[in-house]
Design a protein around this motif. Structure first.
Motif, PDB file in Angstrom:
ATOM      1  N   GLU A 540       0.813  -1.208   0.000  1.00 56.99           N
ATOM      2  CA  GLU A 540       0.000   0.000   0.000  1.00 56.99           C
ATOM      3  C   GLU A 540       0.851   1.263   0.000  1.00 56.99           C
ATOM      4  O   GLU A 540       0.407   2.317  -0.439  1.00 56.99           O
ATOM      5  CB  GLU A 540      -0.912   0.020   1.230  1.00 56.99           C
ATOM      6  N   GLY A 541       2.080   1.165   0.535  1.00 58.67           N
ATOM      7  CA  GLY A 541       2.886   2.368   0.653  1.00 58.67           C
ATOM      8  C   GLY A 541       2.424   3.242   1.813  1.00 58.67           C
ATOM      9  O   GLY A 541       2.802   4.404   1.920  1.00 58.67           O
ATOM     10  N   LYS A 542       1.579   2.667   2.650  1.00 59.54           N
ATOM     11  CA  LYS A 542       1.092   3.374   3.849  1.00 59.54           C
ATOM     12  C   LYS A 542       1.459   2.545   5.078  1.00 59.54           C
ATOM     13  O   LYS A 542       0.596   1.978   5.750  1.00 59.54           O
ATOM     14  CB  LYS A 542      -0.413   3.580   3.768  1.00 59.54           C
ATOM     15  N   PRO A 543       2.738   2.419   5.343  1.00 57.40           N
ATOM     16  CA  PRO A 543       3.184   1.563   6.452  1.00 57.40           C
ATOM     17  C   PRO A 543       2.763   2.136   7.805  1.00 57.40           C
ATOM     18  O   PRO A 543       2.600   3.345   7.961  1.00 57.40           O
ATOM     19  CB  PRO A 543       4.702   1.548   6.293  1.00 57.40           C
ATOM     20  N   SER A 544       2.600   1.250   8.732  1.00 59.46           N
ATOM     21  CA  SER A 544       2.281   1.669  10.098  1.00 59.46           C
ATOM     22  C   SER A 544       3.183   0.905  11.062  1.00 59.46           C
ATOM     23  O   SER A 544       3.518  -0.262  10.840  1.00 59.46           O
ATOM     24  CB  SER A 544       0.818   1.382  10.423  1.00 59.46           C
ATOM     25  N   VAL A 545       3.591   1.586  12.119  1.00 56.06           N
ATOM     26  CA  VAL A 545       4.477   0.981  13.116  1.00 56.06           C
ATOM     27  C   VAL A 545       3.667   0.060  14.023  1.00 56.06           C
ATOM     28  O   VAL A 545       2.639   0.458  14.570  1.00 56.06           O
ATOM     29  CB  VAL A 545       5.166   2.075  13.947  1.00 56.06           C
ATOM     30  N   GLU A 546       4.133  -1.192  14.128  1.00 56.28           N
ATOM     31  CA  GLU A 546       3.473  -2.127  15.041  1.00 56.28           C
ATOM     32  C   GLU A 546       4.050  -2.010  16.441  1.00 56.28           C
ATOM     33  O   GLU A 546       3.323  -2.044  17.435  1.00 56.28           O
ATOM     34  CB  GLU A 546       3.613  -3.567  14.537  1.00 56.28           C
ATOM     35  N   ALA A 730       8.841  -0.710 -12.305  1.00 60.56           N
ATOM     36  CA  ALA A 730       7.793  -0.005 -11.575  1.00 60.56           C
ATOM     37  C   ALA A 730       8.318   0.409 -10.219  1.00 60.56           C
ATOM     38  O   ALA A 730       8.848  -0.418  -9.477  1.00 60.56           O
ATOM     39  CB  ALA A 730       6.560  -0.895 -11.414  1.00 60.56           C
ATOM     40  N   GLY A 731       8.225   1.687  -9.891  1.00 58.63           N
ATOM     41  CA  GLY A 731       8.707   2.172  -8.600  1.00 58.63           C
ATOM     42  C   GLY A 731       8.048   3.481  -8.235  1.00 58.63           C
ATOM     43  O   GLY A 731       7.304   4.068  -9.027  1.00 58.63           O
ATOM     44  N   ASP A 732       8.332   3.950  -7.008  1.00 53.56           N
ATOM     45  CA  ASP A 732       7.666   5.174  -6.560  1.00 53.56           C
ATOM     46  C   ASP A 732       8.552   6.115  -5.765  1.00 53.56           C
ATOM     47  O   ASP A 732       8.110   7.182  -5.354  1.00 53.56           O
ATOM     48  CB  ASP A 732       6.445   4.823  -5.707  1.00 53.56           C
ATOM     49  N   GLY A 733       9.798   5.767  -5.516  1.00 51.22           N
ATOM     50  CA  GLY A 733      10.638   6.593  -4.656  1.00 51.22           C
ATOM     51  C   GLY A 733      11.802   7.214  -5.394  1.00 51.22           C
ATOM     52  O   GLY A 733      12.100   6.876  -6.542  1.00 51.22           O
ATOM     53  N   ILE A 734      12.479   8.149  -4.716  1.00 48.70           N
ATOM     54  CA  ILE A 734      13.665   8.789  -5.292  1.00 48.70           C
ATOM     55  C   ILE A 734      14.719   7.745  -5.618  1.00 48.70           C
ATOM     56  O   ILE A 734      15.407   7.819  -6.639  1.00 48.70           O
ATOM     57  CB  ILE A 734      14.234   9.827  -4.304  1.00 48.70           C
ATOM     58  N   VAL A 745      10.968   0.724 -20.285  1.00 51.59           N
ATOM     59  CA  VAL A 745       9.734   1.438 -19.922  1.00 51.59           C
ATOM     60  C   VAL A 745       9.739   1.638 -18.405  1.00 51.59           C
ATOM     61  O   VAL A 745       9.644   0.674 -17.650  1.00 51.59           O
ATOM     62  CB  VAL A 745       8.467   0.665 -20.334  1.00 51.59           C
ATOM     63  N   GLY A 746       9.876   2.890 -17.973  1.00 55.44           N
ATOM     64  CA  GLY A 746       9.796   3.209 -16.553  1.00 55.44           C
ATOM     65  C   GLY A 746       8.355   3.500 -16.182  1.00 55.44           C
ATOM     66  O   GLY A 746       7.679   4.287 -16.859  1.00 55.44           O
ATOM     67  N   ILE A 747       7.869   2.860 -15.111  1.00 54.51           N
ATOM     68  CA  ILE A 747       6.467   3.022 -14.694  1.00 54.51           C
ATOM     69  C   ILE A 747       6.456   3.558 -13.271  1.00 54.51           C
ATOM     70  O   ILE A 747       6.925   2.895 -12.347  1.00 54.51           O
ATOM     71  CB  ILE A 747       5.701   1.687 -14.766  1.00 54.51           C
ATOM     72  N   ALA A 748       5.933   4.762 -13.111  1.00 56.94           N
ATOM     73  CA  ALA A 748       5.897   5.388 -11.785  1.00 56.94           C
ATOM     74  C   ALA A 748       4.503   5.291 -11.199  1.00 56.94           C
ATOM     75  O   ALA A 748       3.505   5.438 -11.905  1.00 56.94           O
ATOM     76  CB  ALA A 748       6.317   6.854 -11.871  1.00 56.94           C
ATOM     77  N   MET A 749       4.460   5.028  -9.905  1.00 55.55           N
ATOM     78  CA  MET A 749       3.190   5.077  -9.196  1.00 55.55           C
ATOM     79  C   MET A 749       2.806   6.544  -8.993  1.00 55.55           C
ATOM     80  O   MET A 749       3.627   7.340  -8.529  1.00 55.55           O
ATOM     81  CB  MET A 749       3.303   4.397  -7.828  1.00 55.55           C
ATOM     82  N   GLY A 752       3.630   8.259  -5.844  1.00 51.40           N
ATOM     83  CA  GLY A 752       5.039   8.350  -5.463  1.00 51.40           C
ATOM     84  C   GLY A 752       5.586   9.760  -5.547  1.00 51.40           C
ATOM     85  O   GLY A 752       4.855  10.745  -5.600  1.00 51.40           O
ATOM     86  N   THR A 753       6.921   9.864  -5.596  1.00 52.63           N
ATOM     87  CA  THR A 753       7.585  11.164  -5.589  1.00 52.63           C
ATOM     88  C   THR A 753       7.628  11.764  -6.991  1.00 52.63           C
ATOM     89  O   THR A 753       7.541  11.067  -8.000  1.00 52.63           O
ATOM     90  CB  THR A 753       9.031  11.015  -5.080  1.00 52.63           C
ATOM     91  N   ASP A 754       7.801  13.105  -7.037  1.00 48.43           N
ATOM     92  CA  ASP A 754       7.889  13.800  -8.314  1.00 48.43           C
ATOM     93  C   ASP A 754       9.086  13.336  -9.126  1.00 48.43           C
ATOM     94  O   ASP A 754       9.027  13.264 -10.357  1.00 48.43           O
ATOM     95  CB  ASP A 754       7.975  15.313  -8.088  1.00 48.43           C
ATOM     96  N   VAL A 755      10.206  13.039  -8.444  1.00 49.25           N
ATOM     97  CA  VAL A 755      11.417  12.599  -9.141  1.00 49.25           C
ATOM     98  C   VAL A 755      11.158  11.281  -9.863  1.00 49.25           C
ATOM     99  O   VAL A 755      11.561  11.089 -11.011  1.00 49.25           O
ATOM    100  CB  VAL A 755      12.600  12.459  -8.166  1.00 49.25           C
ATOM    101  N   ALA A 756      10.493  10.352  -9.185  1.00 48.15           N
ATOM    102  CA  ALA A 756      10.188   9.059  -9.797  1.00 48.15           C
ATOM    103  C   ALA A 756       9.274   9.247 -10.998  1.00 48.15           C
ATOM    104  O   ALA A 756       9.482   8.655 -12.064  1.00 48.15           O
ATOM    105  CB  ALA A 756       9.539   8.128  -8.768  1.00 48.15           C
ATOM    106  N   ILE A 757       8.254  10.093 -10.851  1.00 49.54           N
ATOM    107  CA  ILE A 757       7.305  10.328 -11.941  1.00 49.54           C
ATOM    108  C   ILE A 757       8.005  10.981 -13.125  1.00 49.54           C
ATOM    109  O   ILE A 757       7.750  10.640 -14.285  1.00 49.54           O
ATOM    110  CB  ILE A 757       6.126  11.188 -11.441  1.00 49.54           C
ATOM    111  N   GLU A 758       8.915  11.911 -12.856  1.00 45.48           N
ATOM    112  CA  GLU A 758       9.647  12.588 -13.923  1.00 45.48           C
ATOM    113  C   GLU A 758      10.547  11.619 -14.674  1.00 45.48           C
ATOM    114  O   GLU A 758      10.738  11.728 -15.882  1.00 45.48           O
ATOM    115  CB  GLU A 758      10.490  13.727 -13.330  1.00 45.48           C
ATOM    116  N   SER A 759      11.109  10.639 -13.964  1.00 46.38           N
ATOM    117  CA  SER A 759      12.040   9.685 -14.581  1.00 46.38           C
ATOM    118  C   SER A 759      11.319   8.615 -15.395  1.00 46.38           C
ATOM    119  O   SER A 759      11.940   7.950 -16.212  1.00 46.38           O
ATOM    120  CB  SER A 759      12.886   9.006 -13.503  1.00 46.38           C
TER     121      SER A 759
END
Length: 844
Positions: A540-546, A730-734, A745-749, A752-759
């Motif tokens: 999900e990319g929405k981690p939570s601390v257990e 496929a990725g979403d981070g710097i 073919v680069g696939i950004a979520m 994710g971050t603007d850098v990933a989307i730009e790349s």
């Protein structure tokens, strides 16, 4: 600033020297031109449009210049250095045709004949003659037109493409502009039909028993009537075709209008000479009563049928930009500003960052921002393609163009104008619609030689019939030569790829799959390996601390230290720790010497203590020894699929943070479908071996690698490419940016971050792997559609030209009338567009 350009048309060092001298003559630039590769490196004091450079080169010779940058025309050496972390040894991809930033509201040719060149008026493309189409933007001052085949042709007002001769279309697909062009063609069509029908009846009257027309006047007088009736058709309704033909000849940009102009023009001039000077023609050109066979009816019928084709094409072409129209309609025109406790309705153009806006039930959200007061459910289907409304509360982000549910809320404007996601989507769809797919090179290469070959075939047809044909041999030769000219349609070849790309990219945008260029769309169909990150891609990319575990039983103190450290990091895991601390009402304190170590973690000084939080590699880097007791507890957590970060204080490992990040519900089905389609799915994650193994087993991945740093992902992609694999990433981070740039073919979520989307070359708005399945299926459908169009265009010309030349006559006695050839030619382009439009109904 420094720009690099690709220059075509240079064949020797003399050409290179001439181009360099011409460009250096322009004030404010210094140019170095090389022949191999054919490049121009230009240093500018201020930005100079490529159109100005092209004008200078056009005056010097048949040279063309295109920006060698698919993203932005403002490229500086600083920016190049800044992005060097994403560079690789991979050869640079061919850039997409990107219009300059000041091209909004201007016109370009959809065939990309002149690169990024734009026009202020909607004239015809100077190369292919097609009508220019307009750059579609949410905010534009006046309507501009461009060519559907040559997007660099941009002009004010309607007209024809100076390259291919086709009618220009509005860059911003507004109904008013399209109706204006269409209505103009309808008016001309009515005039053409009104005068052509009587001409056709007069010419065909010989087939009527006892020919009643001959009882009124003799044939010579009826010939004068045909001339008079043909004048409005030739010199008004269809005169634009001759203008385009003439322009194509003097610029040597031969196109379909060259053939139409030559064919119908020769028939009309022949008829004029035959009417005024009948005695100069041999008897085989004359009828039994001594008059010359005239072709006013062939001329007018041919031109009218070509005009009909243009009319149908204009109607069909307006539908290809349907997706962009729908996106443009999403933008509201007004918003409710909350100022001093009162509501005030303002124009969307007057919204500024930081403004508080009230969104009422059923309203469209005016700009991107966050909810500050209230809550609601929002329909985001027009952005993400998902029909289920999304619950939103305070601090949640909202997107311009999405529709509010049945509650009211107040939001703060964070992104306005061209910064909103909707504006970026429209711009991305426009750029991708104008880009050239590699498969189009074949059509371009053939089209370059197509018209001269057709003219040559036409001449050969005339001489063969004149020499070997039955009497009247010259008449047969003349008619068949004209039929050959008329039936050929290079625009069907030229339109085959752009129309499919335009419709396909628009369809993808409606489904939340944003494609940067046609090359990515084509390559996606070839992909046989998918490299995917874990956090934010599979999960999900929405981690939570257990839990936070401490060997010294001071969890809250330890939590304060690591949360304070993480407040400076944008990583999802860092944010999870910060949120966990806030939930326990633990205050964050000052941190000194903060440093984020890519792929490993973070370090800094908290209350005069050296604190490190990250993976095992970080512990090794800071020379921390982990006790067996702590290591065993960490391994136990990892085997449960948890992500675990080590904590060290002053060089001693004192505990860990256990973080859970749920696997997206769609990831399992998406990966299963991709594997079924023959795609090898590999997970490369910076997480530990135990956690990676647990996730890989749950998803039945082809393979995985744990503990990967950004450079490890990059090396793995290069290795696979070296084996001949077509790799998507496929990725979403710097940390994913270098790998995204290296992949085919680069696939950004989109989450994710603007850098990933730009790349990346493809962005998934919703940010889940189902989007990759949609992108793969869309790519397959578009490429199949393009191949259908190319086959139809090739097959049509290969079959049609010999038939028009009379190849069937010796066997079946069949000849193709120039009028039938004109009808077939007109419908060939329309058929290509109609086939591309089928993609609008594609189910993904």
């Amino acid at each position: 600033m420094i720009h690099t350009y690709t220059v075509t048309g240079m064949s020797c060092d003399g050409c290179r020297s001439k181009v360099e001298k011409t460009l250096n003559a322009i004030d404010g630039i210094q140019t170095i031109v090389t022949l191999d590769p054919p490049m121009a490196t230009i240093t500018m004091d201020k930005h100079i449009p490529t159109a100005q450079l092209q004008d200078a080169l056009t005056a010097a010779g048949k040279y063309t210049i295109e920006m060698n940058n698919g993203v932005d025309s403002h490229v500086t050496t600083e920016k190049s250095t800044e992005k060097s972390c994403c560079s690789s040894n991979k050869p640079q991809e061919k850039p997409r045709i990107a219009l300059p930033s000041n091209a909004q509201g201007k016109y370009y040719c959809p065939m990309h004949c002149e690169g990024e060149k734009v026009y202020d008026k909607p004239v015809d493309c100077p190369v292919c003659g097609m009508d220019l189409v307009k750059e579609a933007t949410i905010i534009s001052s006046k309507t501009m037109y461009t060519c559907p085949m040559h997007p660099e042709v941009v002009k004010e007002g309607p007209g024809s493409c100076p390259i291919c001769g086709m009618d220009l279309v509005p860059m911003e697909p507004t109904d008013a502009e399209e109706n204006k062009v269409y209505d103009d063609l309808v008016r001309k069509m009515k005039i053409a039909v009104f005068f052509t029908v009587p001409i056709f009846i007069i010419a065909m009257s010989d087939m009527i028993p006892n020919n009643p027309l001959m009882k009124i006047m003799d044939a010579s007088k009826w010939n004068w009537v045909q001339l008079i009736l043909s004048l409005p058709v030739v010199f008004y309704a269809c005169w634009m075709f001759f203008e385009r033909a003439w322009k194509s000849v003097i610029t040597w940009n031969l196109n379909m209008f060259t053939l139409i102009g030559i064919g119908s023009g020769v028939a009309f001039l022949f008829s004029l000479v035959g009417l005024f000077f009948p005695t100069i023609f041999p008897d085989e050109f004359k009828t039994h009563d001594g008059t010359v066979h005239l072709y006013f009816e062939a001329t007018t019928v041919i031109l009218t049928l070509v005009l009909l084709g243009q009319l149908l094409e204009a109607r069909a072409h307006s539908r290809t930009s349907g997706a962009i129209k729908e996106l443009l309609k999403l933008a509201p025109t007004e918003a409710t500003l909350v100022i001093d406790g009162a509501d005030k309705v303002i124009s969307i153009h007057d919204i500024k960052k930081g403004d508080l806006l009230r969104v009422k039930p059923g309203d469209k959200i005016p700009v991107d921002g966050k909810i500050t007061d209230g809550e609601s459910t929002i329909d985001e289907s027009m952005i993400s393609g998902e029909p289920i409304p999304v619950d939103k509360k305070i601090e949640d982000s909202v997107i311009a163009g999405t529709i509010n549910g049945n509650k009211s809320f107040v939001m703060i404007a964070e992104k306005v104008g061209s910064e909103t996601l909707l504006s970026q989507i429209v711009q991305m769809v426009n750029d991708a619609s104008r880009s050239r797919a590699p498969i189009q090179k074949l059509a371009d290469k053939i089209a370059k030689y197509f018209v001269p070959i057709v003219v040559l075939v036409s001449l050969i047809t005339f001489f063969v019939w004149a020499k070997f044909g039955p009497e009247p041999a010259m008449v047969y030769g003349f008619i068949n030569a004209i039929a050959v000219l008329i039936i050929a349609c290079p625009c069907a070849l030229g339109l085959a790829t752009p129309m499919s790309v335009m419709v396909g990219v628009g369809k993808g945008a409606q489904l939340g799959v944003l494609i940067k260029n046609a090359e990515a769309l084509e390559n996606m169909n070839k992909v046989n390996v998918l490299i995917t990150d874990k956090t934010g891609t599979i999960t999900e990319g929405k981690p939570s601390v257990e839990k936070v575990f401490s060997l010294q039983n001071d969890e809250n103190e330890l939590l304060q230290s690591i949360a304070s450290l993480n407040q400076y990091s944008e990583h999802p895991l860092a944010q999870a720790v910060v949120n966990f601390a806030k939930g326990k009402e633990i205050a964050l304190i000052e941190v000194k010497d903060f440093e984020a170590i890519s792929g490993k973690g973070v370090v800094g000084t908290v209350t005069n203590k050296k604190v490190a939080l990250g993976n095992r590699k970080l512990m090794e880097q800071v020379n921390v020894t982990v006790s067996a007791e702590l290591e065993n507890q960490i391994i136990a957590e990892q085997k449960l699929g948890k992500t675990v970060s080590y904590i060290s204080v002053d060089g001693i490992a004192v505990g860990f943070v256990s973080i859970t990040d749920a696997i997206k519900a769609t990831s399992v089905e998406a990966i299963k479908e991709l594997i079924r389609q023959g795609v090898e799915v590999i997970m490369l994650t910076g997480d530990n071996e135990n956690t990676a193994k647990a996730v890989a087993q749950e998803l039945h991945l082809s393979s995985y690698k744990a503990g990967c740093l950004p450079e490890d992902k990059l090396k793995e992609i290069k290795r696979l490419q070296g084996e001949g694999k077509i790799v998507a990433m496929a990725g979403d981070g710097i940390n994913d940016a270098p790998a995204l740039a290296q992949a085919d073919v680069g696939i950004a979520m989109g989450t994710g971050t603007d850098v990933a989307i730009e790349s990346a070359k493809i962005t998934l708005v919703k940010g889940d792997l189902q989007g990759i399945v949609k992108a793969k299926n869309l790519s397959h459908a578009v490429m199949r559609n393009i191949k259908q169009n190319l086959f139809f265009a090739f097959f049509y010309n290969v079959l049609g030209i010999p038939i028009a030349a009379g190849i069937l006559y010796p066997f079946f006695g069949v000849l193709l009338s120039p009028m039938i050839a004109a009808l077939a030619m007109s419908f060939s382009s329309v058929s290509v567009i109609a086939n591309a439009l089928r993609l609008r109904n594609l189910k993904l």
